[in-house]
Design a protein around this motif. Structure first.
Motif, PDB file in Angstrom:
ATOM      1  N   THR A  33      41.960 -70.867  -0.189  1.00 25.57           N
ATOM      2  CA  THR A  33      41.593 -69.492   0.156  1.00 25.57           C
ATOM      3  C   THR A  33      41.735 -69.243   1.650  1.00 25.57           C
ATOM      4  O   THR A  33      41.498 -70.125   2.479  1.00 25.57           O
ATOM      5  N   TYR A  34      42.109 -68.017   1.963  1.00 24.05           N
ATOM      6  CA  TYR A  34      42.095 -67.522   3.344  1.00 24.05           C
ATOM      7  C   TYR A  34      41.891 -66.013   3.260  1.00 24.05           C
ATOM      8  O   TYR A  34      42.745 -65.294   2.748  1.00 24.05           O
ATOM      9  N   GLU A  36      39.647 -64.237   1.364  1.00 26.55           N
ATOM     10  CA  GLU A  36      39.553 -63.808  -0.037  1.00 26.55           C
ATOM     11  C   GLU A  36      38.104 -63.495  -0.410  1.00 26.55           C
ATOM     12  O   GLU A  36      37.675 -63.736  -1.541  1.00 26.55           O
ATOM     13  N   ARG A  37      37.353 -62.946   0.528  1.00 24.02           N
ATOM     14  CA  ARG A  37      35.933 -62.666   0.300  1.00 24.02           C
ATOM     15  C   ARG A  37      35.713 -61.774  -0.921  1.00 24.02           C
ATOM     16  O   ARG A  37      34.818 -62.022  -1.735  1.00 24.02           O
ATOM     17  N   LEU A  40      37.228 -63.731  -4.414  1.00 21.68           N
ATOM     18  CA  LEU A  40      36.735 -65.035  -4.859  1.00 21.68           C
ATOM     19  C   LEU A  40      35.662 -64.954  -5.949  1.00 21.68           C
ATOM     20  O   LEU A  40      35.746 -65.705  -6.938  1.00 21.68           O
ATOM     21  N   ILE A  62      37.208 -75.221  -4.157  1.00 19.44           N
ATOM     22  CA  ILE A  62      37.596 -74.160  -3.225  1.00 19.44           C
ATOM     23  C   ILE A  62      37.910 -74.784  -1.879  1.00 19.44           C
ATOM     24  O   ILE A  62      37.061 -75.440  -1.270  1.00 19.44           O
ATOM     25  N   ASP A  64      38.752 -73.618   1.564  1.00 15.09           N
ATOM     26  CA  ASP A  64      38.865 -72.472   2.475  1.00 15.09           C
ATOM     27  C   ASP A  64      39.307 -72.942   3.852  1.00 15.09           C
ATOM     28  O   ASP A  64      38.727 -73.863   4.430  1.00 15.09           O
ATOM     29  N   SER A  67      38.456 -69.092   6.972  1.00 17.13           N
ATOM     30  CA  SER A  67      38.611 -67.637   6.861  1.00 17.13           C
ATOM     31  C   SER A  67      37.623 -66.908   7.769  1.00 17.13           C
ATOM     32  O   SER A  67      36.420 -67.157   7.695  1.00 17.13           O
ATOM     33  N   THR A  71      34.705 -65.760   3.739  1.00 20.63           N
ATOM     34  CA  THR A  71      34.993 -66.336   2.421  1.00 20.63           C
ATOM     35  C   THR A  71      34.159 -67.592   2.171  1.00 20.63           C
ATOM     36  O   THR A  71      33.666 -67.812   1.066  1.00 20.63           O
ATOM     37  N   ARG A  72      33.978 -68.387   3.201  1.00 22.41           N
ATOM     38  CA  ARG A  72      33.201 -69.629   3.042  1.00 22.41           C
ATOM     39  C   ARG A  72      31.761 -69.328   2.633  1.00 22.41           C
ATOM     40  O   ARG A  72      31.190 -70.045   1.798  1.00 22.41           O
ATOM     41  N   PRO A  91      35.867 -77.116   2.542  1.00 22.79           N
ATOM     42  CA  PRO A  91      36.571 -76.306   3.540  1.00 22.79           C
ATOM     43  C   PRO A  91      37.287 -77.127   4.603  1.00 22.79           C
ATOM     44  O   PRO A  91      37.038 -78.328   4.765  1.00 22.79           O
TER      45      PRO A  91
END
Length: 260
Positions: A33-34, A36-37, A40, A62, A64, A67, A71-72, A91
């Motif tokens: 993910t980058y 993708e708040r 997700l 996941i 991350d 981000s 997102t995290r 992450p």
């Protein structure tokens, strides 16, 4: 004679009867993910729903890449909601490339199968049970989602992007003859050991990476099955595809053509 035939059979065919799912099979979904708040929570809910209804054992990892949109934080909340046995946040501090994200995720994966997909809702988890059934039916090393065969398709793209995708795939088919209809897609199921081997062989980055994975699979005589999928353009966030990515794709394609 029977003993000779048995000795010729592959370890894979002895280990896993064709068409039969093992209770010990576990599917590790890798979600790089980058920013993708917004997407997700939806993709995780759909994944959990799909696996719960189909009865397959699973985990969602996941990855991350730092981000800046939080997102995290969302991933940490999801880990608490669904449990750390199902959702694993692993992450990294910054974007380091898709291939290294998969390597990072596999270090923490406990499944014997790996599913890779995008976190932006372009890949619907409802197709995953079909991937699993296809893999068992044909005892495939890889099952890839295809937009260009059967009832597969693309939704939400403008005409320009559809043309770019079609032309890129057509040129790739002519130059590389990979034996698969959709090389640039990133919705796939792999045997874990196969994915590990392929990543070790690949040198490409970005969008070419997925294409090289299939080309290398052909070189190593891995088997590839395909399942038609509906690809839907992201609802939230911005697409990562731009002019630089197109140039990189063409350069990578020519490199693969010259070296494979």
């Amino acid at each position: 004679m029977a003993a000779e035939e048995a000795s010729r059979s592959s370890p894979r065919s002895r280990r896993e009867p064709k068409g039969r799912a093992s209770r010990q099979d576990k599917y590790s979904v890798l979600l790089p993910t980058y920013n993708e708040r917004e997407n997700l929570p939806f993709i995780v809910w759909l994944l959990v729903k799909s696996f719960s209804e189909s009865g397959f054992n699973y985990e969602i990892i996941i990855i991350d890449d730092g981000s800046p949109d939080g997102t995290r934080d969302i991933a940490e909340q999801l880990e608490k909601i669904y449990g750390s046995d199902r959702i694993l946040l692993r992450p990294r501090e910054k974007k380091l490339g898709l291939g290294t994200a998969y390597i990072h995720g596999m270090k923490h994966a406990t499944g014997n199968y790996i599913i890779i997909m995008d976190a932006d809702l372009s890949h619907h988890p409802k197709f995953i049970p079909e991937f699993i059934r296809k893999q068992k039916e044909g005892n495939f090393d890889i099952v890839s989602g295809t937009r260009y065969r059967g009832n597969g398709g693309v939704y939400g793209w403008d005409l320009k992007r559809k043309i770019i995708s079609r032309v890129a795939n057509f040129i790739t088919q002519i130059l590389l003859r990979p034996g698969a209809s959709d090389l640039t897609g990133s919705f796939r199921l792999y045997r874990k050991e196969v994915l590990q081997k392929l990543i070790g062989k690949c040198i490409s980055k970005g969008y070419v990476f997925q294409m090289e994975m299939i080309v290398r699979a052909r070189q190593l005589n891995y088997t590839v099955g395909e399942v038609p999928i509906s690809f839907v353009d992201r609802v939230y966030g911005e697409s990562k595809l731009g002019g630089n990515e197109i140039v990189s794709f063409l350069k990578g394609l020519l490199t693969l053509f010259a070296t494979t």
